[in-house]
Design an enzyme around this catalytic site. Structure first.
Site, PDB file in Angstrom:
ATOM      1  N   SER A 208      56.424  41.199  23.227  1.00 24.99           N
ATOM      2  CA  SER A 208      56.229  42.600  22.847  1.00 24.99           C
ATOM      3  C   SER A 208      54.880  43.087  23.351  1.00 24.99           C
ATOM      4  O   SER A 208      53.826  42.583  22.954  1.00 24.99           O
ATOM      5  CB  SER A 208      56.301  42.752  21.328  1.00 24.99           C
ATOM      6  OG  SER A 208      55.896  44.055  20.993  1.00 24.99           O
TER       7      SER A 208
ATOM      8  N   HIS B   3      59.662  43.618  25.995  1.00 21.97           N
ATOM      9  CA  HIS B   3      59.995  44.387  24.792  1.00 21.97           C
ATOM     10  C   HIS B   3      58.931  45.465  24.624  1.00 21.97           C
ATOM     11  O   HIS B   3      57.734  45.161  24.492  1.00 21.97           O
ATOM     12  CB  HIS B   3      60.036  43.461  23.575  1.00 21.97           C
ATOM     13  CG  HIS B   3      60.462  44.148  22.314  1.00 21.97           C
ATOM     14  ND1 HIS B   3      61.785  44.285  21.955  1.00 21.97           N
ATOM     15  CD2 HIS B   3      59.737  44.742  21.336  1.00 21.97           C
ATOM     16  CE1 HIS B   3      61.858  44.931  20.798  1.00 21.97           C
ATOM     17  NE2 HIS B   3      60.631  45.230  20.394  1.00 21.97           N
TER      18      HIS B   3
ATOM     19  N   ASP C 274      57.773  48.760  22.390  1.00 20.91           N
ATOM     20  CA  ASP C 274      57.942  49.441  21.102  1.00 20.91           C
ATOM     21  C   ASP C 274      57.464  50.879  21.186  1.00 20.91           C
ATOM     22  O   ASP C 274      56.272  51.128  21.356  1.00 20.91           O
ATOM     23  CB  ASP C 274      57.114  48.715  20.033  1.00 20.91           C
ATOM     24  CG  ASP C 274      57.672  47.342  19.729  1.00 20.91           C
ATOM     25  OD1 ASP C 274      58.859  47.254  19.380  1.00 20.91           O
ATOM     26  OD2 ASP C 274      56.917  46.357  19.837  1.00 20.91           O
TER      27      ASP C 274
ATOM     28  N   MET D 143      56.883  54.175  19.116  1.00 20.54           N
ATOM     29  CA  MET D 143      56.741  54.627  17.722  1.00 20.54           C
ATOM     30  C   MET D 143      56.248  56.065  17.705  1.00 20.54           C
ATOM     31  O   MET D 143      55.357  56.420  18.484  1.00 20.54           O
ATOM     32  CB  MET D 143      55.721  53.759  16.991  1.00 20.54           C
ATOM     33  CG  MET D 143      56.024  52.281  17.035  1.00 20.54           C
ATOM     34  SD  MET D 143      54.751  51.393  16.128  1.00 20.54           S
ATOM     35  CE  MET D 143      55.279  49.700  16.418  1.00 20.54           C
TER      36      MET D 143
ATOM     37  N   HIS E  41      62.528  49.592  22.407  1.00 25.95           N
ATOM     38  CA  HIS E  41      62.837  49.618  20.971  1.00 25.95           C
ATOM     39  C   HIS E  41      62.323  50.944  20.419  1.00 25.95           C
ATOM     40  O   HIS E  41      61.113  51.124  20.259  1.00 25.95           O
ATOM     41  CB  HIS E  41      62.166  48.413  20.299  1.00 25.95           C
ATOM     42  CG  HIS E  41      62.276  48.401  18.808  1.00 25.95           C
ATOM     43  ND1 HIS E  41      61.527  47.561  18.014  1.00 25.95           N
ATOM     44  CD2 HIS E  41      63.052  49.109  17.948  1.00 25.95           C
ATOM     45  CE1 HIS E  41      61.823  47.767  16.748  1.00 25.95           C
ATOM     46  NE2 HIS E  41      62.733  48.705  16.674  1.00 25.95           N
TER      47      HIS E  41
ATOM     48  N   MET F 236      61.472  53.390  17.699  1.00 30.97           N
ATOM     49  CA  MET F 236      61.210  53.576  16.258  1.00 30.97           C
ATOM     50  C   MET F 236      60.848  55.034  16.082  1.00 30.97           C
ATOM     51  O   MET F 236      59.688  55.386  15.822  1.00 30.97           O
ATOM     52  CB  MET F 236      60.078  52.643  15.816  1.00 30.97           C
ATOM     53  CG  MET F 236      60.536  51.211  15.646  1.00 30.97           C
ATOM     54  SD  MET F 236      59.149  50.060  15.650  1.00 30.97           S
ATOM     55  CE  MET F 236      59.016  49.780  17.410  1.00 30.97           C
TER      56      MET F 236
ATOM     57  N   MET G 234      65.543  43.362  12.433  1.00 28.98           N
ATOM     58  CA  MET G 234      64.089  43.374  12.223  1.00 28.98           C
ATOM     59  C   MET G 234      63.749  42.321  11.168  1.00 28.98           C
ATOM     60  O   MET G 234      64.295  42.338  10.062  1.00 28.98           O
ATOM     61  CB  MET G 234      63.622  44.743  11.728  1.00 28.98           C
ATOM     62  CG  MET G 234      63.757  45.881  12.730  1.00 28.98           C
ATOM     63  SD  MET G 234      62.904  45.609  14.301  1.00 28.98           S
ATOM     64  CE  MET G 234      61.200  45.417  13.759  1.00 28.98           C
TER      65      MET G 234
ATOM     66  N   ASP H  96      63.291  40.507  15.794  1.00 23.89           N
ATOM     67  CA  ASP H  96      62.025  41.165  16.123  1.00 23.89           C
ATOM     68  C   ASP H  96      61.072  41.156  14.932  1.00 23.89           C
ATOM     69  O   ASP H  96      61.340  41.787  13.910  1.00 23.89           O
ATOM     70  CB  ASP H  96      62.303  42.605  16.567  1.00 23.89           C
ATOM     71  CG  ASP H  96      61.051  43.326  17.053  1.00 23.89           C
ATOM     72  OD1 ASP H  96      60.007  42.678  17.217  1.00 23.89           O
ATOM     73  OD2 ASP H  96      61.141  44.554  17.273  1.00 23.89           O
TER      74      ASP H  96
HETATM   75  C1  DX5 Z   1      57.266  45.977  15.020  1.00 21.87           C
HETATM   76  C2  DX5 Z   1      57.690  45.860  16.467  1.00 21.87           C
HETATM   77  C3  DX5 Z   1      57.695  44.469  16.987  1.00 21.87           C
HETATM   78  C4  DX5 Z   1      56.341  43.841  17.053  1.00 21.87           C
HETATM   79  C5  DX5 Z   1      56.473  42.359  17.137  1.00 21.87           C
HETATM   80  O1  DX5 Z   1      57.404  47.293  14.621  1.00 21.87           O
HETATM   81  O2  DX5 Z   1      59.009  46.356  16.602  1.00 21.87           O
HETATM   82  O3  DX5 Z   1      58.329  44.413  18.253  1.00 21.87           O
HETATM   83  O4  DX5 Z   1      55.592  44.313  18.164  1.00 21.87           O
HETATM   84  O5  DX5 Z   1      55.196  41.820  17.096  1.00 21.87           O
HETATM   85  P1  DX5 Z   1      54.856  40.469  16.315  1.00 21.87           P
HETATM   86  O6  DX5 Z   1      55.488  39.366  17.099  1.00 21.87           O
HETATM   87  O7  DX5 Z   1      53.361  40.472  16.352  1.00 21.87           O
HETATM   88  O8  DX5 Z   1      55.422  40.580  14.931  1.00 21.87           O
HETATM   89 ZN    ZN Z   2      60.071  45.912  18.485  1.00 27.82          ZN
END
Ligand code: DX5
Ligand code: ZN
Length: 213
Positions: free
Chosen positions: A7, A31, A33, A35, A64, A66, A136, A174
């Site tokens: 990630s 990956h 993220d 947000m 991903h 969010m 998750m 994840d």
């Molecule tokens: C959380 C993210 C994850 C996160 C994982 O909201 O969706 O992808 O970056 O990171 P670690 O491995 O540090 O939990």
């Molecule tokens: Zn993620």
């Protein structure tokens, strides 16, 4: 074989090229993220960063989302060359079937994901429309959280339902993945392991990826 998806959220943003090289040379999937500060309290990054990574990525990118109203942006992310997977949260979408089918129609893998407080069974009506499912194992919003132990049972429950229905689609996990829990996660039925902090906050990210693998 299990796939490792580091990630980028945990990468050094002053040196993204280094993170890209680590994934290109040692892992299977990027990956990323996204947000929005509404679906989750945190804001991460959007199109410019995804496009920059995509321009040098030799492995597929897994976006991903969010965000609230994922229907507004999912297809734009799917259209970025190099993006191979786009997932959004069931909690954030009023018509998951329509959006999953629309993502699929672009040739990109369509994924649905849920936070730890959403029953796994809530995914079942949509499985026929998914190319991957993400569970998750922390609450979406931040990297570096602790893996929630209930997640093993949630993966097993989803796996059993996929097998019962003869659906051969990967389960992605994840949040909080590390070398201590990776084996048990895979034994529970996961196929793709996302790992942020454990990879990028480690002294030796390559060794960290191999340790998980
Ligand atoms: C959380 C993210 C994850 C996160 C994982 O909201 O969706 O992808 O970056 O990171 P670690 O491995 O540090 O939990
Ligand atoms: Zn993620």
């Amino acid at each position: 074989m299990v796939k490792i998806a580091p990630s980028i959220l945990a990468a050094d943003f002053l040196n993204l090229q280094k993170a890209v090289d680590i994934v290109n040379n040692n892992a299977d999937i990027f990956h990323i993220d996204v947000m929005d500060g509404s679906f989750v309290p945190n804001i991460s990054f959007g199109f410019p960063v995804v496009e920059a990574i995509a321009s040098v990525a030799k492995k597929p990118i897994d976006v991903h989302l969010m965000i609230v109203n994922p229907e507004k942006y999912a297809l734009k992310f799917a259209a970025v060359p190099g993006v191979g997977m786009v997932s959004f949260h069931l909690e954030a979408c009023s018509n998951p079937v329509q959006l999953l089918d629309a993502i699929r129609a672009t040739g990109v893998m369509a994924g649905l994901t849920i936070n730890p407080d959403v029953p796994v069974e809530n995914l079942f009506p949509y499985l026929d429309h998914c190319d991957h499912i993400m569970i998750m194992s922390v609450y979406a919003g931040y990297g570096g959280q602790k893996f929630i132990e209930d997640s093993y049972g949630r993966i097993e429950c989803l796996k059993a339902e996929l097998q019962r229905r003869g659906l051969n689609i990967p389960i992605e996990i994840d949040g909080g993945v590390n070398k201590e829990n990776a084996r048990r996660i895979v034994e529970a039925g996961a196929d793709i392991l996302v790992a942020g902090s454990f990879v990028f906050r480690s002294e030796d990210p390559k060794a960290a990826i191999e340790a998980i693998r």
